[in-house]
Design an enzyme around this catalytic site. Structure first.
Site, PDB file in Angstrom:
ATOM      1  N   ASP A   1     -13.250   0.948   3.158  1.00 46.35           N
ATOM      2  CA  ASP A   1     -12.395   1.830   3.949  1.00 46.35           C
ATOM      3  C   ASP A   1     -12.880   1.969   5.387  1.00 46.35           C
ATOM      4  OD1 ASP A   1     -10.070   3.237   4.298  1.00 46.35           O
ATOM      5  OD2 ASP A   1     -10.706   5.036   3.245  1.00 46.35           O
TER       6      ASP A   1
ATOM      7  N   LYS B   1       0.839  -1.199   0.000  1.00 48.78           N
ATOM      8  CA  LYS B   1       0.000   0.000   0.000  1.00 48.78           C
ATOM      9  C   LYS B   1       0.869   1.242   0.000  1.00 48.78           C
ATOM     10  CE  LYS B   1      -3.204   2.967   1.822  1.00 48.78           C
ATOM     11  NZ  LYS B   1      -4.619   3.040   2.020  1.00 48.78           N
TER      12      LYS B   1
HETATM   13 ZN   LIG Z   1      -8.043   3.428   3.534  1.00 46.33          ZN
END
Ligand SMILES: [Zn+2]
Length: 439
Positions: free
Chosen positions: A335, A220
């Site tokens: 998220d 990420k």
């Molecule tokens: Zn996130």
């Protein structure tokens, strides 16, 4: 789960499966770890739904899929326990969430929190995720790698976690804790905080290797500024091109040129970016749940973050609709990332994302595909686990519903509508009950 009803036929993970031994026919080579699920409607994840089907599970995998009438004519039906459910589909994938174990959405708050406390809170969060029918998650920054180990040990009940370990960001970027000293951030990151602040190609490479060393299945990168950090801007690219080329994942145009395969959020997608994503076969993970619900919760973040959120929220819905219209590949992610209970943003509210996908222009069947078969692809085509589809040889990760989500996709928004959850062939939820401790 707090009780173990005798009438139920599928072994519970913490219960002995010895009751299945009685079903073993010594004249066959069948192992005791097989059972059958009959369903009126089978939604396979990829492809068209079929009616009156039977899925046979052997150990952690899907062994076979046949029509229920063929199954009933076979020898299998006489020696195997089975149950019936109205609707069966693959376990869902949330391709973007975080287990930070924090009550407040701020990178600085994450950096200052006790890691033991964060882990304790996350123990409930992972159970909530599984309870909602999400059997796999791509956890893009947080304590997912540690939690995955506790789940593998049987200490916790939760989904399959494919973690990124840390979010990699440059100094002053989205993953930096801007109000704290640089040395503090470096020290806590060296001691388990899931953030990595790096500058220059050599540090970028090293950070990726450190994540892989700790079990990362995806890398990420904060390719642009973000909302929850303070001084950076979601419009601004943060890493230099050569830094990005040295890593993989997240951001927008620069990242696609560097070979990134998924784009998270995609707030400022336009036609040109959509075309480039199609050309590069990239996948969008739009995370509509957080953008839609966070607008109603200014108390969860600092005022600068909230201001930035309102600004991005203006564009996000139309960017998502454009991507759907243009035929960009999409996987669903929420998220979700805080441990506040009974909130629209609590873990376990992941199923809302399917409703938002339909609002953005998908059919309910497309939304289910985006939340199932497409999920493993976000780990890269070569790394994708055999999951997200009801298909022979795939992981026996399945969920059952009492009603048809093709008629009302909203039923997936509520965990209580998910009547059964199997992960790796084991049953973790049955009607009227929840996974794990009191949620
Ligand atoms: Zn996130």
């Amino acid at each position: 789960m707090t009780r173990n009803p005798a009438e139920y036929t599928v072994p519970l993970p913490w219960a002995s499966s010895s009751h299945l031994e009685h079903t073993n026919d010594k004249d066959t080579n069948l192992s005791t770890d097989m059972h059958a699920i009959h369903t009126k409607l089978l939604i396979p994840g990829y492809g068209k739904p079929t009616e009156n089907m039977t899925v046979v599970i052997k150990g952690p995998k899907i062994h076979s899929i046949t029509s229920t009438s063929d199954f009933e004519d076979s020898v299998l039906s006489r020696i195997m326990r089975s149950i019936s459910v109205p609707v069966l589909l693959p376990g869902l994938w949330d391709c973007h969430l975080h287990y930070f174990g924090n009550l407040y959405l701020s990178i600085d708050a994450f950096a200052l929190a006790s890691q033991a406390l964060a882990g304790a809170r996350s123990a409930t969060d992972v159970a909530r995720t599984l309870n909602a029918g999400f059997t796999s998650v791509r956890e893009v920054g947080g304590y997912g790698a540690d939690l995955a180990q506790a789940i593998a040990e049987g200490q916790l009940v939760g989904p399959n976690i494919y973690p990124s370990v840390a979010m990699i960001s440059p100094t002053a970027g989205h993953g930096d804790a801007h109000s704290l000293s640089e040395q503090w951030v470096k020290d806590v990151s060296d001691h388990g905080l899931p953030l990595r602040v790096v500058d220059g190609v050599a540090e970028c490479r090293k950070a990726v290797r450190q994540c892989i060393r700790k079990g990362a299945k995806v890398i990420k990168i904060a390719g642009t500024g973000g909302v929850l950090s303070s001084v950076d801007d979601p419009h601004q690219a943060e890493f230099a091109m050569e830094e990005l080329v040295a890593m993989v994942e997240e951001g927008i145009v620069q990242c696609l040129k560097a070979g990134v395969k998924t784009i998270e959020h995609g707030t400022y997608l336009d036609e040109e970016v959509c075309e480039m994503m199609k050309e590069k076969d990239a996948i969008l993970v739009a995370t509509r749940t957080v953008v839609t619900n966070l607008v109603n919760h200014p108390e969860l973040m600092n005022p600068e973050s909230y201001k930035k959120l309102l600004e991005t929220a203006k564009y996000h819905g139309q960017a998502y609709a454009l991507a759907v219209k243009k035929g960009v590949k999409i996987a669903l992610g929420t998220d979700l990332g805080i441990s506040v209970p009974n909130n629209d943003l609590s873990h376990g509210k992941d199923g809302q994302e399917l409703r938002y996908a339909v609002e953005a222009g998908m059919t309910p069947l497309q939304a289910i595909e985006a939340a199932t078969a497409r999920g493993p692809m976000t780990l890269g085509t070569k790394m994708a686990p055999k999951s997200g589809q009801i298909k022979e040889g795939f992981d026996a990760d399945l969920i059952a519903l009492h009603a048809n989500p093709l008629n009302d996709i909203g039923i997936l928004s509520k965990a209580e509508n998910v009547t059964h959850v199997w992960k790796g062939g084991k049953n973790f939820k049955e009607p009227g009950m929840r996974v794990g401790p009191e949620l």
